[in-house]
Structure formats: C-alpha cells, structure tokens
Design an enzyme around this catalytic site. Structure first.
Site, short mmCIF file in Angstrom:
data_model
loop_
_atom_site.label_atom_id
_atom_site.label_comp_id
_atom_site.label_asym_id
_atom_site.label_seq_id
_atom_site.Cartn_x
_atom_site.Cartn_y
_atom_site.Cartn_z
N ASP A 1 -5.28 -7.01 -3.35
CA ASP A 1 -4.70 -7.08 -2.02
C ASP A 1 -5.65 -7.77 -1.04
O ASP A 1 -5.24 -8.62 -0.25
CB ASP A 1 -4.36 -5.66 -1.54
N ASP B 1 -5.09 -11.34 0.77
CA ASP B 1 -5.06 -11.36 2.24
C ASP B 1 -5.98 -12.44 2.79
O ASP B 1 -5.64 -13.12 3.76
CB ASP B 1 -5.48 -10.00 2.81
N GLY C 1 0.81 -1.21 0.00
CA GLY C 1 0.00 0.00 0.00
C GLY C 1 0.84 1.26 0.00
O GLY C 1 0.55 2.23 -0.72
#
Length: 201
Positions: A89, A93, A72
C-alpha cells in the site's frame, strides 16, 4: 489542516463499500492495485491539460483516495492485515503521488516546480513512516497529509478547468498548487522531523 483526523468518520462511511467489496471477492491488495491504476489515469489526464481532462483527472484522484481508504478497511474486515499488505500500500501510494504530480507538472511544462513539489510530498510521507520505524508510531500530523493533498488536487483539477489562465506571477491554478506542495510539503516534513526528534529526548 489535516483530513487524516477524520479517519474514524471515513471508516464508518466505508462500511457499505467494504461489505460489497467483500461480497464480490475483492482483496485489499487488489483494491490497492485498482487505486494505483486510477492515480496513473489521473496523471495521464492532467498531462493533457484540457478542461475536460482536468475534471476527469480530478474524479480519478477522488476515486484513488476513496479506494486508498477502502483497502485498509477491507483488510481489517477480512482479518488479513499484514506487513506485506501495508508495504504494498505504501509503495503504491508513493508511486501514485509521483504519477499525479508528474502529470500536473508536465501538463503546464513546469518540470522544476514539479520536482520541488514531488520531493516535498515524498519527504512528508517518508518522515511519517520513518518515525514509525524508530518506534514512535505512525505520524499523520503536519499541515498537509496525503488526504489533504488528494482533496486539494481534486479541487484544483476542477478549478483549472473553470479558470484555465494564469492567476499570479504567470502561474495558473495547477502551478500555484505545485508551489503549495513544494513549500508546505517540505515544511510539513521538517515539522514531523522536529516533533519526532523532540519525542526522542
């Protein structure tokens, strides 16, 4: 208890790593994929359930968490923040969470406990993003955010290597960690839901 409140401090600590990553040509999506690879490696290490592999798994989890912050920060530095990158992302995750918790539960043969733990973790994360989807902003609050979970998994991996036997009701460090994720994970999800529901009034 949530480490997410220290994101601004972590961002400052990440600055030299961001600079190096940018210099060598890494992209945020590339960092996300590398982070996911470390999560899978951690899950595999935890499956072996040997002291050395528990420590390696803990190291892999810490690296995954650090890289999860780095992607990020790198995206913001390169000015390439995008909905696609954010989606990738979040998907990685969630798969990372599944891989790590599956490895922990398989290593001690506690599959039902692992199921309870992973559903608690996934519901916590789901509520965080679903609250954002209804226009209330992303929710990081609650007793256990992702940063907290990664820190606890890393610490538990080291502890399991040092204290391999059962501690309470036949469960060792890893089993107790899964119980914590199962109970507190679902509680945190409900906590986030209730807070968002109240904000909708």
């Amino acid at each position: 208890m949530t480490l997410d409140q220290y994101r601004s401090l972590a961002d400052r600590a990440l600055e030299p790593f961001v600079a190096v990553s940018d210099r060598i040509g890494l992209t945020p999506d590339g960092v996300s994929l590398i982070a996911f690879g470390f999560a899978v490696a951690a899950g595999a290490a935890f499956t072996i359930a040997d002291p050395l592999w528990y420590v390696l798994g803990a190291v892999f989890v810490f690296v995954n968490g650090w890289l999860d912050l780095l992607d990020g920060a790198l995206a913001r530095e390169q000015g390439v923040d995008s909905k696609g990158g954010d989606l990738l992302d979040h998907v990685l995750d969630r798969y990372a969470d599944i891989a790590v918790i599956a490895g922990l539960s398989a290593g001690i043969g506690q599959y039902l406990l692992g199921l309870a733990a992973v559903t608690g973790v996934l519901m916590t994360s789901y509520l965080g993003t679903q609250i954002q989807a209804v226009g209330l902003g992303r929710e990081y609050g609650g007793l256990l955010g992702r940063a907290d979970r990664l820190a606890l998994i890393g610490l538990a991996g080291v502890a399991a290597a040092v204290v391999p036997g059962p501690l309470v009701v036949g469960l060792g460090v890893v089993g107790l960690l899964l119980v914590l994720f199962a109970v507190v994970g679902h509680f945190t999800a409900l906590q986030r839901f209730w807070g968002a529901w109240s904000d909708l009034d």
